[in-house]
Design an enzyme around this catalytic site. Structure first.
Site, PDB file in Angstrom:
ATOM      1  CD1 TRP A  24       6.493   0.871  -4.719  1.00  0.00           C
ATOM      2  CD2 TRP A  24       4.626  -0.188  -5.315  1.00  0.00           C
ATOM      3  NE1 TRP A  24       6.496   0.782  -6.081  1.00  0.00           N
ATOM      4  CE2 TRP A  24       5.355   0.132  -6.480  1.00  0.00           C
ATOM      5  CE3 TRP A  24       3.405  -0.865  -5.453  1.00  0.00           C
ATOM      6  CZ2 TRP A  24       4.920  -0.197  -7.748  1.00  0.00           C
ATOM      7  CZ3 TRP A  24       2.967  -1.187  -6.723  1.00  0.00           C
ATOM      8  CH2 TRP A  24       3.727  -0.852  -7.844  1.00  0.00           C
ATOM      9  CG  HIS A  25      -0.095   0.935  -4.907  1.00  0.00           C
ATOM     10  ND1 HIS A  25       0.068   0.838  -6.263  1.00  0.00           N
ATOM     11  CD2 HIS A  25      -0.440  -0.297  -4.486  1.00  0.00           C
ATOM     12  CE1 HIS A  25      -0.164  -0.407  -6.646  1.00  0.00           C
ATOM     13  NE2 HIS A  25      -0.475  -1.116  -5.584  1.00  0.00           N
ATOM     14  N   GLY A  26       1.762   4.688  -2.826  1.00  0.00           N
ATOM     15  CA  GLY A  26       1.797   6.121  -2.560  1.00  0.00           C
ATOM     16  C   GLY A  26       1.396   6.368  -1.126  1.00  0.00           C
ATOM     17  N   GLY A  36       0.826  -1.203   0.000  1.00  0.00           N
ATOM     18  CA  GLY A  36       0.000   0.000   0.000  1.00  0.00           C
ATOM     19  C   GLY A  36       0.862   1.255   0.000  1.00  0.00           C
TER      20      GLY A  36
END
Lengths: 79, 424, 421
Positions: free
Chosen positions: C340-342, C338
């Site tokens: 990593w997605h932003g 999560g």
């Protein structure tokens, strides 16, 4: 006790599955091993056989059946 | 082995050939006239119809049915029973208006729209509704311009341009209003006064073919339902046969019944929804409005240049503002009339002599539908001026263009303190 | 000189990978020599590198020219870390140095992901399209070197692997050893024809996914639904449910279409990059889903995050109960994904939600196993497992996944907190 018998016992202890008759079956497809189980098996093997099995070594293509794991252990023990 | 290759690539090659055929041949009916589609497109006011070329070209080149381009902006959307499209239909005039332009469209937008129909406008008539509200000091808003602009217009412009002074100015304006315009490099060349190479022109032609075909496939699906919902029902409300007095009485009656909630003669709906709670704040809010100095004057000259180029005989209509409303908002009528003088001088001094100046009639009852748009009797007045021009043979105009109208001098010329006729 | 280079880069057209039909026309034209040579059993290494480089440069030209500088700096950074660790690992093997190398390798990515969250949504200057996917590749290499399974690396192959053009912007995420083996060998003609056949099929399917279906769901359906949903406002409304499904399908067809292109172009180059999707909406459970959705990413997380976490937890006997161990590892794994997605509340809660779902899924599997064992001992048959139970699993999984995508889309953020009516 030979390696094969020990492995069978280990898997029975860890996952409550008897693989005596299915030594050539894909343990992932059979639902016996998953990523969690793989790591548990690695840790148990390390303790039992005194070998170091790298996590990225235990690929799903070459360590996926009882017999292949036995062969792998033998290979690492002799290395 | 070869068989295997053929099996792999055969379908791909077939698909490529088919796609190219679809792109370069276009729909089978692309040269056909379809009256139903033409009539719908003429009153649809959909952005697609304006941006794309196909439907405009189809209607305006129809030899069996005469469509006349009506250039303008938001007034075309005031479709009461006396709207020119409805009158033309109700009284079986030998023409039908093809409405071009909506809210936010100004002279530059019209210029690039005209590029697509230059062939269809040749030696024809046109109506040009020029609103003094276009001529604001602040430049044309990029967003509105870009909304109505299309690749098709850019390509048509590139193909039509011959490197004249007006062409170069148009290219500069285009780059300024739309910095990331499609085909920027080619437009930059025109702006810089360079000639497009043969290769450039080939590229334009090829791209245009593909675009036109795409247009011919798809724009017919975005022509709205104004004809069915807003035109045909109102046609039935009008008295038959044509009778000017009855029409005027009907306009008064309709106007009276629809302007009850305000003292400005503004449509009830408009007053409630569009003015509503901002009403108190609008008192004297337009006192500083100034239409006398604007880059729009040069843009407007581009339109005139284009009309002259295609030998189009156009009638220009200049609307008033709602006098009562103007008094309330403080809009300076002297300034407004000065802007009208400046526009009219730009027209008549170059031979555009057909001008229907309604700008002083904003105080007549039921002339304006809202604050700045014609309605009811205003549309009838429009019709009295425009219909005879379109229906009767007119002497061919002789235009003598003056490039000085494309200049800062003219944009900044002050018609309040100077006599416009002194500008040469 | 520098100024001239920047001006030149700015003047070049910008071509996003697989962005428009023209891109394919040019790319495929440049690939023809590679395909012909491959057919005759040869790999044009230099030509292929030049073409790849050219297409990488035009990804970062025009207004985004600074990304090209960020890419170059990033690749130099990663090269130094990977080769320094490689040299170190030949002689020694200590945890702190390993951890330090991994940390330095993901440091640029951390900067890029955190910057918008703490700097008003502004992008970091270190960022460029594809930075996460390059990071996955280099971090995996460091981990495999630590494990001792990756012992030999070559600079030229490393650079080709990191900058493999078909997959540079968004994967699939390949592994160095797999890539190297493909790269150093040329497929037999039979194999290559199989690859060609698949490549053609994937390209066509990709066109259908990305330019027909994703356009339909993402542009035609989604845009008006969003407008309706925002107009109605409130906590939840029917158009938002529509947004959920339209977005979910758009996400899949867009990304799966892109992945098909990447795989197809790799195949044409004789590189058998792994597939990224396998009919994810047919998944009968959430665990099954992650074996079918963005596969190269979820397997990367499985191999390099989840399994390592579990290893540490089991080895050090942190938790007595193995179910607690796996639960903690699942949730941490998904949370990291999560992040990593932003760094936004909706990406993180998306990760958390999937982590919880994995834990519940696992608990259910254990329960089923236990019940079946008891039933067997009692002489009864196992719990029903047939096409109806599978269908139920598919339906439940699908609804859950779609809901999680709604969260992922950030639309709820707009609806709840930034709805300017």
């Amino acid at each position: 006790m030979d390696i094969q018998a020990e492995l069978i016992e280990m898997i029975d202890d860890l996952f409550m599955e008897d693989i005596t008759d299915i030594m050539d079956e894909d343990l992932y497809n059979a639902g016996i091993l998953d990523s969690m189980g793989t790591v548990e098996l690695i840790v148990a093997m390390e303790e039992k056989f005194g070998i170091k099995v790298p996590v990225s070594e235990l690929g799903r293509d070459d360590w996926n059946t009882g017999n292949k794991i036995v062969a792998g252990i033998k290979g690492l023990k002799n290395a | 082995m070869l068989k295997r290759l053929a099996l792999i690539f055969g379908p791909v090659i077939a698909a490529v050939v088919l796609v190219l055929a679809v792109l370069f041949v276009g729909p089978f009916d692309k040269h056909k006239h379809n009256l139903a589609t033409e009539e719908q497109a003429a009153v649809s006011l959909s952005p697609t119809v304006f941006r794309q070329a196909h439907l405009k070209q189809m209607a305006l080149s129809d030899e069996d049915h005469r469509f006349v381009p009506f250039f303008g902006s938001s007034e075309w959307n005031r479709m009461d029973a006396f709207h020119p499209a409805i009158l033309a239909r109700a009284y079986h005039r030998d023409y039908q208006p093809f409405l071009l332009g909506q809210k936010g469209a100004e002279a530059l937008t019209q210029y690039f729209g005209m590029q697509q129909i230059s062939k269809e406008m040749h030696h024809k008539k046109a109506v040009f509704f020029v609103s003094p509200q276009w001529f604001t000091k602040a430049d044309q808003q990029g967003a509105a311009f870009q909304f109505y602009f299309s690749k098709s217009q850019a390509l048509a412009f590139l193909k039509n341009q011959t490197g004249t002074y007006a062409d170069r100015y148009a290219a500069k304006r285009l780059l300024k209003t739309y910095p990331n315009v499609p085909y920027r490099d080619l437009i930059q060349k025109v702006a810089d006064g360079q000639k497009l190479s043969t290769l450039d022109l080939q590229y334009v032609k090829l791209t245009q073919t593909v675009h036109d075909n795409e247009d011919a496939y798809f724009s017919r699906y975005d022509i709205g339902d104004n004809l069915k919902n807003r035109v045909i029902p109102k046609v039935k409300e009008l008295p038959q046969p044509y009778n000017a007095e009855q029409l005027d009485a009907k306009a008064v009656a309709l106007g009276e019944s629809q302007t009850r909630n305000n003292k400005f003669g503004i449509l009830d709906n408009f007053f409630t929804n569009r003015i509503g709670r901002t009403f108190p704040a609008l008192r004297n809010a337009q006192a500083h409005f100034d239409y006398t100095q604007s880059a729009e004057y040069s843009d407007f000259q581009l339109d005139l240049d284009q009309l002259a180029k295609t030998h189009t005989n156009a009638i220009f209509v200049i609307p008033p503002v709602n006098s009562k409303w103007a008094k309330y908002t403080g809009l300076n009528q002297g300034m407004y009339q000065a802007a009208v003088r400046k526009i009219k001088y730009q027209l008549t001094s170059q031979g555009f002599n057909n001008v229907l100046d309604l700008s002083r009639r904003g105080n007549e009852p039921f002339f304006m539908e809202d604050t700045i748009h014609l309605g009811w009797r205003g549309w009838l007045a429009f019709d009295h001026g425009v219909a005879p021009f379109l229906e009767h043979e007119q002497p061919a105009p002789t235009y003598h263009l003056n490039n000085h109208f494309i200049s800062q001098d003219w944009n900044n010329f002050d018609p309040i303190n100077n006599d416009v006729t002194t500008f040469k | 000189m520098m100024q001239g280079l920047i001006q030149w880069l700015q003047s070049l057209p910008n071509w996003q990978p697989y962005g428009e039909p023209k891109y394919f026309a040019f790319l495929l034209a440049f690939l023809i020599p590679i395909v012909v040579a491959m057919f005759f059993g040869r790999r044009l290494k230099i030509y292929q590198s030049l073409v790849s480089l050219g297409f990488i440069v035009v990804m970062y030209t025009g207004a985004s020219y600074h990304q090209l500088f960020a890419l170059v700096a990033y690749v130099i950074w990663q090269t130094i870390i990977v080769f320094a660790y490689h040299a170190y690992r030949k002689k020694y093997d200590t945890f702190p140095i390993f951890a330090g190398a991994v940390f330095l390798a993901i440091l640029p990515l951390i900067f890029v992901k955190v910057t918008p969250a703490i700097n008003d949504g502004n992008m970091s200057l270190l960022g460029f399209l594809g930075i996460s996917y390059l990071t996955f590749r280099s971090v995996a290499m460091i981990m495999e070197m630590r494990d001792g399974v990756l012992t030999e690396i070559k600079l030229s192959t490393f650079l080709r692997f990191m900058l493999f053009m078909p997959t540079i912007s968004s994967g699939p995420i390949d592994r160095y050893r797999r890539f190297e083996e493909d790269y150093d060998n040329v497929p037999t003609r039979e194999e290559y024809l199989d690859l060609l056949e698949k490549a053609v099929w994937y390209l066509m399917l990709g066109f259908f996914y990305k330019y027909v279906l994703a356009y339909f769901f993402g542009t035609i359906l989604l845009a008006p639904l969003k407008v309706d949903a925002l107009a109605q406002g409130g906590f939840m409304n029917w158009p938002t449910v529509g947004v959920m499904y339209a977005y979910g399908f758009d996400l899949f067809f867009d990304f799966a279409g892109y992945s098909l292109f990447a795989v197809a172009i790799s195949y044409l180059m004789g590189i058998k990059i792994p597939m990224n999707f396998n009919q994810p909406f047919k998944a009968a459970s959430i665990k099954d889903f992650w074996n079918r959705w963005h596969i190269s990413l979820s397997f990367w997380f499985r191999d390099f995050v989840f399994m390592r976490l579990v290893f540490v937890l089991v080895k050090n006997k942190i938790f007595k109960n193995r179910n607690v161990t796996s639960g903690v590892a699942y949730i941490l794994n998904m949370l990291i994904m999560g992040f990593w997605h932003g760094v936004t509340w909706y990406y993180i809660s998306y990760g958390l939600l999937h982590g919880i779902a994995m834990v519940l899924n696992d608990a259910w599997l254990r329960k089923k196993k236990k019940v079946n064992k008891e039933r067997r001992l009692a002489g009864k048959g196992p719990l029903p497992s047939n096409k109806w139970t599978t269908a139920l699993g598919i339906i439940v999984t699908f609804q859950f996944v779609m809901f999680s995508f709604l969260l992922f889309s950030g639309f709820l953020n707009q609806l709840w907190f930034h709805n300017i009516k």
